[in-house]
Design a protein around this motif. Sequence first.
Motif, mmCIF file in Angstrom:
data_model
loop_
_atom_site.group_PDB
_atom_site.id
_atom_site.type_symbol
_atom_site.label_atom_id
_atom_site.label_comp_id
_atom_site.label_asym_id
_atom_site.label_seq_id
_atom_site.Cartn_x
_atom_site.Cartn_y
_atom_site.Cartn_z
ATOM 1 N N PRO A 149 0.818 -1.216 0.000
ATOM 2 C CA PRO A 149 0.000 0.000 0.000
ATOM 3 C C PRO A 149 0.849 1.261 0.000
ATOM 4 O O PRO A 149 1.794 1.393 0.784
ATOM 5 C CB PRO A 149 -0.804 -0.135 1.292
ATOM 6 C CG PRO A 149 -0.878 -1.594 1.535
ATOM 7 C CD PRO A 149 0.435 -2.139 1.069
ATOM 8 N N GLY A 150 0.549 2.169 -0.908
ATOM 9 C CA GLY A 150 1.270 3.427 -0.975
ATOM 10 C C GLY A 150 2.629 3.356 -1.640
ATOM 11 O O GLY A 150 3.346 4.361 -1.683
ATOM 12 N N LYS A 151 2.975 2.199 -2.169
ATOM 13 C CA LYS A 151 4.286 2.042 -2.808
ATOM 14 C C LYS A 151 4.112 1.604 -4.253
ATOM 15 O O LYS A 151 3.062 1.124 -4.655
ATOM 16 C CB LYS A 151 5.140 1.027 -2.045
ATOM 17 C CG LYS A 151 5.486 1.458 -0.633
ATOM 18 C CD LYS A 151 6.462 0.494 0.007
ATOM 19 C CE LYS A 151 6.866 0.960 1.399
ATOM 20 N NZ LYS A 151 7.849 0.021 2.025
ATOM 21 N N GLU A 152 5.180 1.761 -5.012
ATOM 22 C CA GLU A 152 5.155 1.315 -6.392
ATOM 23 C C GLU A 152 5.349 -0.201 -6.470
ATOM 24 O O GLU A 152 5.878 -0.822 -5.549
ATOM 25 C CB GLU A 152 6.259 2.024 -7.186
ATOM 26 C CG GLU A 152 6.041 3.520 -7.321
ATOM 27 C CD GLU A 152 7.092 4.165 -8.204
ATOM 28 O OE1 GLU A 152 6.935 5.368 -8.505
ATOM 29 O OE2 GLU A 152 8.058 3.490 -8.592
ATOM 30 N N ARG A 153 4.931 -0.754 -7.585
ATOM 31 C CA ARG A 153 5.186 -2.174 -7.814
ATOM 32 C C ARG A 153 6.689 -2.409 -7.890
ATOM 33 O O ARG A 153 7.423 -1.592 -8.448
ATOM 34 C CB ARG A 153 4.523 -2.626 -9.113
ATOM 35 C CG ARG A 153 3.016 -2.700 -9.026
ATOM 36 C CD ARG A 153 2.404 -3.365 -10.237
ATOM 37 N NE ARG A 153 0.946 -3.390 -10.140
ATOM 38 C CZ ARG A 153 0.150 -4.018 -10.983
ATOM 39 N NH1 ARG A 153 0.649 -4.680 -12.021
ATOM 40 N NH2 ARG A 153 -1.159 -3.994 -10.814
ATOM 41 N N GLU A 154 7.140 -3.526 -7.323
ATOM 42 C CA GLU A 154 8.561 -3.845 -7.354
ATOM 43 C C GLU A 154 8.775 -5.286 -7.790
ATOM 44 O O GLU A 154 7.989 -6.178 -7.456
ATOM 45 C CB GLU A 154 9.208 -3.606 -5.982
ATOM 46 C CG GLU A 154 8.635 -4.410 -4.843
ATOM 47 C CD GLU A 154 9.268 -4.066 -3.496
ATOM 48 O OE1 GLU A 154 9.797 -2.950 -3.332
ATOM 49 O OE2 GLU A 154 9.231 -4.939 -2.599
ATOM 50 N N PHE A 155 9.845 -5.457 -8.518
ATOM 51 C CA PHE A 155 10.228 -6.779 -8.999
ATOM 52 C C PHE A 155 10.585 -7.662 -7.812
ATOM 53 O O PHE A 155 11.283 -7.254 -6.886
ATOM 54 C CB PHE A 155 11.437 -6.632 -9.931
ATOM 55 C CG PHE A 155 12.040 -7.928 -10.368
ATOM 56 C CD1 PHE A 155 13.110 -8.474 -9.663
ATOM 57 C CD2 PHE A 155 11.572 -8.596 -11.477
ATOM 58 C CE1 PHE A 155 13.686 -9.660 -10.056
ATOM 59 C CE2 PHE A 155 12.142 -9.787 -11.884
ATOM 60 C CZ PHE A 155 13.202 -10.327 -11.169
ATOM 61 N N VAL A 156 10.110 -8.921 -7.844
ATOM 62 C CA VAL A 156 10.441 -9.870 -6.789
ATOM 63 C C VAL A 156 11.340 -10.981 -7.327
ATOM 64 O O VAL A 156 12.414 -11.251 -6.792
ATOM 65 C CB VAL A 156 9.173 -10.486 -6.172
ATOM 66 C CG1 VAL A 156 9.544 -11.539 -5.127
ATOM 67 C CG2 VAL A 156 8.306 -9.405 -5.546
ATOM 68 N N ALA A 157 10.888 -11.649 -8.376
ATOM 69 C CA ALA A 157 11.648 -12.781 -8.921
ATOM 70 C C ALA A 157 11.167 -13.080 -10.330
ATOM 71 O O ALA A 157 10.008 -12.823 -10.666
ATOM 72 C CB ALA A 157 11.484 -14.023 -8.048
ATOM 73 N N ALA A 158 12.057 -13.653 -11.120
ATOM 74 C CA ALA A 158 11.680 -14.066 -12.476
ATOM 75 C C ALA A 158 12.728 -15.025 -13.007
ATOM 76 O O ALA A 158 13.859 -15.077 -12.510
ATOM 77 C CB ALA A 158 11.538 -12.874 -13.406
ATOM 78 N N ALA B 156 2.227 -7.584 0.956
ATOM 79 C CA ALA B 156 1.933 -6.855 -0.274
ATOM 80 C C ALA B 156 0.924 -7.653 -1.091
ATOM 81 O O ALA B 156 0.611 -8.806 -0.755
ATOM 82 C CB ALA B 156 3.194 -6.658 -1.108
ATOM 83 N N THR B 157 0.454 -7.035 -2.144
ATOM 84 C CA THR B 157 -0.279 -7.786 -3.156
ATOM 85 C C THR B 157 0.740 -8.310 -4.154
ATOM 86 O O THR B 157 1.545 -7.532 -4.687
ATOM 87 C CB THR B 157 -1.308 -6.896 -3.868
ATOM 88 O OG1 THR B 157 -2.254 -6.420 -2.914
ATOM 89 C CG2 THR B 157 -2.036 -7.689 -4.952
ATOM 90 N N TYR B 158 0.727 -9.590 -4.385
ATOM 91 C CA TYR B 158 1.679 -10.227 -5.285
ATOM 92 C C TYR B 158 1.001 -10.516 -6.621
ATOM 93 O O TYR B 158 -0.103 -11.078 -6.657
ATOM 94 C CB TYR B 158 2.206 -11.524 -4.673
ATOM 95 C CG TYR B 158 3.240 -11.286 -3.600
ATOM 96 C CD1 TYR B 158 2.881 -10.753 -2.364
ATOM 97 C CD2 TYR B 158 4.583 -11.569 -3.830
ATOM 98 C CE1 TYR B 158 3.831 -10.502 -1.387
ATOM 99 C CE2 TYR B 158 5.544 -11.334 -2.852
ATOM 100 C CZ TYR B 158 5.151 -10.804 -1.631
ATOM 101 O OH TYR B 158 6.100 -10.555 -0.661
ATOM 102 N N TYR B 159 1.687 -10.139 -7.671
ATOM 103 C CA TYR B 159 1.173 -10.329 -9.027
ATOM 104 C C TYR B 159 2.053 -11.302 -9.797
ATOM 105 O O TYR B 159 3.283 -11.155 -9.815
ATOM 106 C CB TYR B 159 1.156 -9.008 -9.788
ATOM 107 C CG TYR B 159 0.225 -7.973 -9.207
ATOM 108 C CD1 TYR B 159 0.676 -7.072 -8.247
ATOM 109 C CD2 TYR B 159 -1.094 -7.884 -9.633
ATOM 110 C CE1 TYR B 159 -0.171 -6.123 -7.710
ATOM 111 C CE2 TYR B 159 -1.948 -6.930 -9.108
ATOM 112 C CZ TYR B 159 -1.476 -6.059 -8.145
ATOM 113 O OH TYR B 159 -2.331 -5.116 -7.625
ATOM 114 N N CYS B 160 1.434 -12.261 -10.413
ATOM 115 C CA CYS B 160 2.122 -13.103 -11.378
ATOM 116 C C CYS B 160 2.206 -12.323 -12.685
ATOM 117 O O CYS B 160 1.230 -11.666 -13.086
ATOM 118 C CB CYS B 160 1.336 -14.393 -11.575
ATOM 119 S SG CYS B 160 2.037 -15.536 -12.764
ATOM 120 N N ALA B 161 3.340 -12.367 -13.328
ATOM 121 C CA ALA B 161 3.540 -11.569 -14.533
ATOM 122 C C ALA B 161 4.308 -12.361 -15.572
ATOM 123 O O ALA B 161 5.125 -13.221 -15.225
ATOM 124 C CB ALA B 161 4.284 -10.281 -14.195
#
Length: 123
Positions: A41-50, A92-97
Amino acid sequence: QVQLDESGGGWVQAGDSLTLSCVLSGRTLSSMTMGWVRQAPGKEREFVAASARDGTLPDYRDSVKGRFTLSRDNNLNTVSLQMDSLEPEDSATYYCAGSTKWSCLIVGCFTSWGQGIQVTVSS
């Protein structure tokens, strides 16, 4: 049409583990680089892993190295993120991308997104 469906989020205590899963439909997993991005919340999306399209070259953000593990199952068209030793900062909310590029290591590279799944880690 590519569709990404996440599952496995929830509420845990610090030090616990969770596994997020993402099922890809519309394309074969081997045709896409896949990863996870998160947004607090209140932050930009950030890369986690790929990892790259063939599942090699896994990369992680520094704060999760040694705690998170990315894996792929081409037979199930699924990519998973095993998260161990969770910390409140991982909430956080985690998004699959995904992307048809060979590899994506920044958020802006991904072109396909899941709806997101909530992970909450309490201290």
